[in-house]
Design a protein around this motif. Structure first.
Motif, PDB file in Angstrom:
ATOM      1  N   TYR A 194      14.006  15.425  -1.905  1.00  0.00           N
ATOM      2  CA  TYR A 194      13.946  13.931  -1.818  1.00  0.00           C
ATOM      3  C   TYR A 194      12.411  13.326  -1.672  1.00  0.00           C
ATOM      4  O   TYR A 194      12.332  12.782  -0.859  1.00  0.00           O
ATOM      5  CB  TYR A 194      14.766  13.391  -0.716  1.00  0.00           C
ATOM      6  N   PRO A 195      11.582  13.797  -2.814  1.00  0.00           N
ATOM      7  CA  PRO A 195      10.098  13.278  -2.791  1.00  0.00           C
ATOM      8  C   PRO A 195      10.111  11.722  -2.599  1.00  0.00           C
ATOM      9  O   PRO A 195      10.756  10.927  -3.084  1.00  0.00           O
ATOM     10  CB  PRO A 195       9.613  14.017  -3.966  1.00  0.00           C
ATOM     11  N   ALA A 196       8.862  11.304  -1.727  1.00  0.00           N
ATOM     12  CA  ALA A 196       8.438   9.941  -1.844  1.00  0.00           C
ATOM     13  C   ALA A 196       8.007   9.543  -3.061  1.00  0.00           C
ATOM     14  O   ALA A 196       7.559  10.230  -3.834  1.00  0.00           O
ATOM     15  CB  ALA A 196       7.372   9.929  -0.873  1.00  0.00           C
ATOM     16  N   PHE A 197       8.382   8.316  -3.431  1.00  0.00           N
ATOM     17  CA  PHE A 197       7.923   7.838  -4.865  1.00  0.00           C
ATOM     18  C   PHE A 197       7.867   6.353  -4.531  1.00  0.00           C
ATOM     19  O   PHE A 197       8.087   5.542  -3.750  1.00  0.00           O
ATOM     20  CB  PHE A 197       9.215   8.231  -5.838  1.00  0.00           C
ATOM     21  N   PHE A 198       6.916   5.722  -5.760  1.00  0.00           N
ATOM     22  CA  PHE A 198       6.920   4.455  -5.804  1.00  0.00           C
ATOM     23  C   PHE A 198       6.676   4.088  -7.426  1.00  0.00           C
ATOM     24  O   PHE A 198       6.402   5.010  -8.127  1.00  0.00           O
ATOM     25  CB  PHE A 198       5.610   4.161  -5.091  1.00  0.00           C
ATOM     26  N   GLU A 199       6.733   2.952  -7.711  1.00  0.00           N
ATOM     27  CA  GLU A 199       6.676   2.312  -8.953  1.00  0.00           C
ATOM     28  C   GLU A 199       5.455   1.413  -9.120  1.00  0.00           C
ATOM     29  O   GLU A 199       5.233   0.631  -8.349  1.00  0.00           O
ATOM     30  CB  GLU A 199       8.037   1.570  -9.367  1.00  0.00           C
ATOM     31  N   MET A 200       4.820   1.526 -10.372  1.00  0.00           N
ATOM     32  CA  MET A 200       3.625   1.077 -10.606  1.00  0.00           C
ATOM     33  C   MET A 200       3.191   1.071 -12.312  1.00  0.00           C
ATOM     34  O   MET A 200       3.752   2.077 -12.783  1.00  0.00           O
ATOM     35  CB  MET A 200       2.495   1.520  -9.818  1.00  0.00           C
ATOM     36  N   HIS A 201       2.838  -0.298 -12.590  1.00  0.00           N
ATOM     37  CA  HIS A 201       2.684  -0.244 -13.987  1.00  0.00           C
ATOM     38  C   HIS A 201       3.637   0.168 -14.960  1.00  0.00           C
ATOM     39  O   HIS A 201       3.497   0.716 -15.960  1.00  0.00           O
ATOM     40  CB  HIS A 201       1.164   0.592 -14.463  1.00  0.00           C
ATOM     41  N   GLY A 202       5.010  -0.067 -14.718  1.00  0.00           N
ATOM     42  CA  GLY A 202       6.370   0.289 -15.483  1.00  0.00           C
ATOM     43  C   GLY A 202       6.441   1.929 -15.468  1.00  0.00           C
ATOM     44  O   GLY A 202       7.457   2.314 -16.197  1.00  0.00           O
ATOM     45  N   LYS A 203       6.024   2.405 -14.465  1.00  0.00           N
ATOM     46  CA  LYS A 203       6.368   4.102 -14.207  1.00  0.00           C
ATOM     47  C   LYS A 203       6.703   4.254 -12.968  1.00  0.00           C
ATOM     48  O   LYS A 203       6.314   3.626 -11.880  1.00  0.00           O
ATOM     49  CB  LYS A 203       5.044   4.818 -14.719  1.00  0.00           C
ATOM     50  N   THR A 204       7.361   5.529 -12.622  1.00  0.00           N
ATOM     51  CA  THR A 204       7.656   5.918 -11.367  1.00  0.00           C
ATOM     52  C   THR A 204       6.876   7.009 -11.127  1.00  0.00           C
ATOM     53  O   THR A 204       6.646   8.023 -11.754  1.00  0.00           O
ATOM     54  CB  THR A 204       9.178   6.165 -11.346  1.00  0.00           C
ATOM     55  N   PHE A 205       6.160   7.120 -10.225  1.00  0.00           N
ATOM     56  CA  PHE A 205       5.342   8.227  -9.465  1.00  0.00           C
ATOM     57  C   PHE A 205       5.761   8.845  -8.337  1.00  0.00           C
ATOM     58  O   PHE A 205       6.231   8.341  -7.250  1.00  0.00           O
ATOM     59  CB  PHE A 205       3.834   7.733  -9.442  1.00  0.00           C
ATOM     60  N   GLU A 206       5.920  10.247  -8.043  1.00  0.00           N
ATOM     61  CA  GLU A 206       6.356  10.879  -7.001  1.00  0.00           C
ATOM     62  C   GLU A 206       5.047  11.240  -6.196  1.00  0.00           C
ATOM     63  O   GLU A 206       3.994  11.671  -6.790  1.00  0.00           O
ATOM     64  CB  GLU A 206       7.048  12.045  -7.308  1.00  0.00           C
ATOM     65  N   LEU A 207       5.216  11.273  -4.975  1.00  0.00           N
ATOM     66  CA  LEU A 207       3.811  11.528  -4.279  1.00  0.00           C
ATOM     67  C   LEU A 207       4.223  12.714  -2.976  1.00  0.00           C
ATOM     68  O   LEU A 207       5.132  12.742  -2.335  1.00  0.00           O
ATOM     69  CB  LEU A 207       3.633  10.269  -3.319  1.00  0.00           C
ATOM     70  N   THR A 208       3.346  13.741  -2.982  1.00  0.00           N
ATOM     71  CA  THR A 208       3.649  14.526  -2.076  1.00  0.00           C
ATOM     72  C   THR A 208       2.156  14.898  -1.268  1.00  0.00           C
ATOM     73  O   THR A 208       1.123  14.230  -1.693  1.00  0.00           O
ATOM     74  CB  THR A 208       3.633  15.895  -2.750  1.00  0.00           C
ATOM     75  N   LEU A 209       2.417  15.158  -0.060  1.00  0.00           N
ATOM     76  CA  LEU A 209       1.234  15.223   0.963  1.00  0.00           C
ATOM     77  C   LEU A 209       1.008  16.905   1.332  1.00  0.00           C
ATOM     78  O   LEU A 209       1.637  17.315   1.596  1.00  0.00           O
ATOM     79  CB  LEU A 209       1.564  14.284   2.189  1.00  0.00           C
ATOM     80  N   LYS A 210      -0.278  17.194   1.234  1.00  0.00           N
ATOM     81  CA  LYS A 210      -0.652  18.502   1.574  1.00  0.00           C
ATOM     82  C   LYS A 210      -1.816  18.384   2.762  1.00  0.00           C
ATOM     83  O   LYS A 210      -2.797  17.395   2.802  1.00  0.00           O
ATOM     84  CB  LYS A 210      -1.355  19.256   0.538  1.00  0.00           C
ATOM     85  N   LYS A 211      -1.661  19.076   4.014  1.00  0.00           N
ATOM     86  CA  LYS A 211      -2.681  19.044   4.990  1.00  0.00           C
ATOM     87  C   LYS A 211      -3.858  20.050   4.580  1.00  0.00           C
ATOM     88  O   LYS A 211      -3.475  21.161   4.155  1.00  0.00           O
ATOM     89  CB  LYS A 211      -1.899  19.313   6.250  1.00  0.00           C
ATOM     90  N   ARG A 212      -4.949  19.311   4.746  1.00  0.00           N
ATOM     91  CA  ARG A 212      -6.074  20.401   4.681  1.00  0.00           C
ATOM     92  C   ARG A 212      -6.617  20.830   5.859  1.00  0.00           C
ATOM     93  O   ARG A 212      -6.751  20.133   7.046  1.00  0.00           O
ATOM     94  CB  ARG A 212      -7.469  19.529   3.906  1.00  0.00           C
ATOM     95  N   GLU A 213      -6.516  22.134   6.104  1.00  0.00           N
ATOM     96  CA  GLU A 213      -6.921  22.880   7.478  1.00  0.00           C
ATOM     97  C   GLU A 213      -8.469  23.081   7.547  1.00  0.00           C
ATOM     98  O   GLU A 213      -8.813  23.674   6.408  1.00  0.00           O
ATOM     99  CB  GLU A 213      -6.110  23.972   7.527  1.00  0.00           C
ATOM    100  N   ILE A 214      -8.992  22.674   8.439  1.00  0.00           N
ATOM    101  CA  ILE A 214     -10.644  22.932   8.444  1.00  0.00           C
ATOM    102  C   ILE A 214     -10.930  24.088   9.290  1.00  0.00           C
ATOM    103  O   ILE A 214     -10.479  24.007  10.484  1.00  0.00           O
ATOM    104  CB  ILE A 214     -11.213  21.727   9.245  1.00  0.00           C
TER     105      ILE A 214
END
Length: 214
Positions: A194-214
């Motif tokens: 169930y990925p996070a998604f949003f709509e913009m400019h007539g398209k649907t985009f899925e958004l994933t998040l990755k943590k950067r470990e320092i």
């Protein structure tokens, strides 16, 4: 003891943890991981873990007790995906309940509870790992209680509250909102199912998040 674990989704992320848990306890108990209620037999304990099938009273009667795991401080938070709703509400200290499976939703007597901390920066996989660790520990506690002849305590129904079922639409983002306001909704969204998604400019985009470990 003869113990069955029913997880109806073969690809659920908890399945590898369940297999490891079974392997570590195989000397002490007869354990099976099954994925459909048609494979139920009989035994001492039936654990329902991420089970989406309705397990009828006759099926439950094949076992001395049938236990289900629920990620809320019951009777508060009956219903679906309670830990997700709690995180979205800003909670970091969560509770997992081990209860007897009954016909009423999450209404059975409570065997034990376990508290666990979910940091504000934890992402979906990390949240799952913390939840699964608590679930396996509660399953161990349930076995200990049955072996010792202990009994669960009834829930006070008057204090019950309920969560609605989550749908893919709950992962929809409003791109006009600030990232700080969207962050919790992004991090609790399962990036595979169930990925996070949003709509913009007539398209649907899925958004994933990755943590950067320092």
């Amino acid at each position: 003891m003869r113990i069955d674990l029913l997880c109806t989704n073969r690809t659920h992320p908890v399945v590898p943890s369940l297999r490891d848990w079974i392997s570590a306890r195989a000397r002490d108990h007869t354990l099976r991981l099954i994925h459909d209620k048609s494979d139920l037999q009989e035994g001492d304990i039936l654990f329902l873990v991420s089970c989406s099938q309705l397990i009828a009273r006759d099926d439950r009667a094949r076992y001395r007790t049938t236990m289900v795991l629920h990620a809320s401080d019951l009777p508060e938070g009956r219903g679906w995906s309670p830990h997700v709703w709690d995180i979205l509400a800003g909670r970091e200290e969560l509770t997992l309940s081990l209860l007897t499976a009954e016909d009423g939703v999450d209404s059975g007597a409570i065997w034990a509870k376990r508290h666990f901390h979910v940091p504000r920066h934890a992402l979906s996989a990390e949240i799952n790992a913390l939840l699964f660790e608590a679930e396996l520990a509660l399953m161990d506690r349930g076995i200990e209680m049955v072996a010792a002849g202990e009994y669960p305590q009834p829930q006070p129904d008057a204090e019950a509250s309920y969560h609605p079922r989550r749908t893919p639409e709950d992962s929809r983002l409003d791109p006009s909102q600030p990232l700080a306001e969207l962050f919790d909704r992004i991090r609790v969204a399962d990036p595979d199912r169930y990925p996070a998604f949003f709509e913009m400019h007539g398209k649907t985009f899925e958004l994933t998040l990755k943590k950067r470990e320092i």
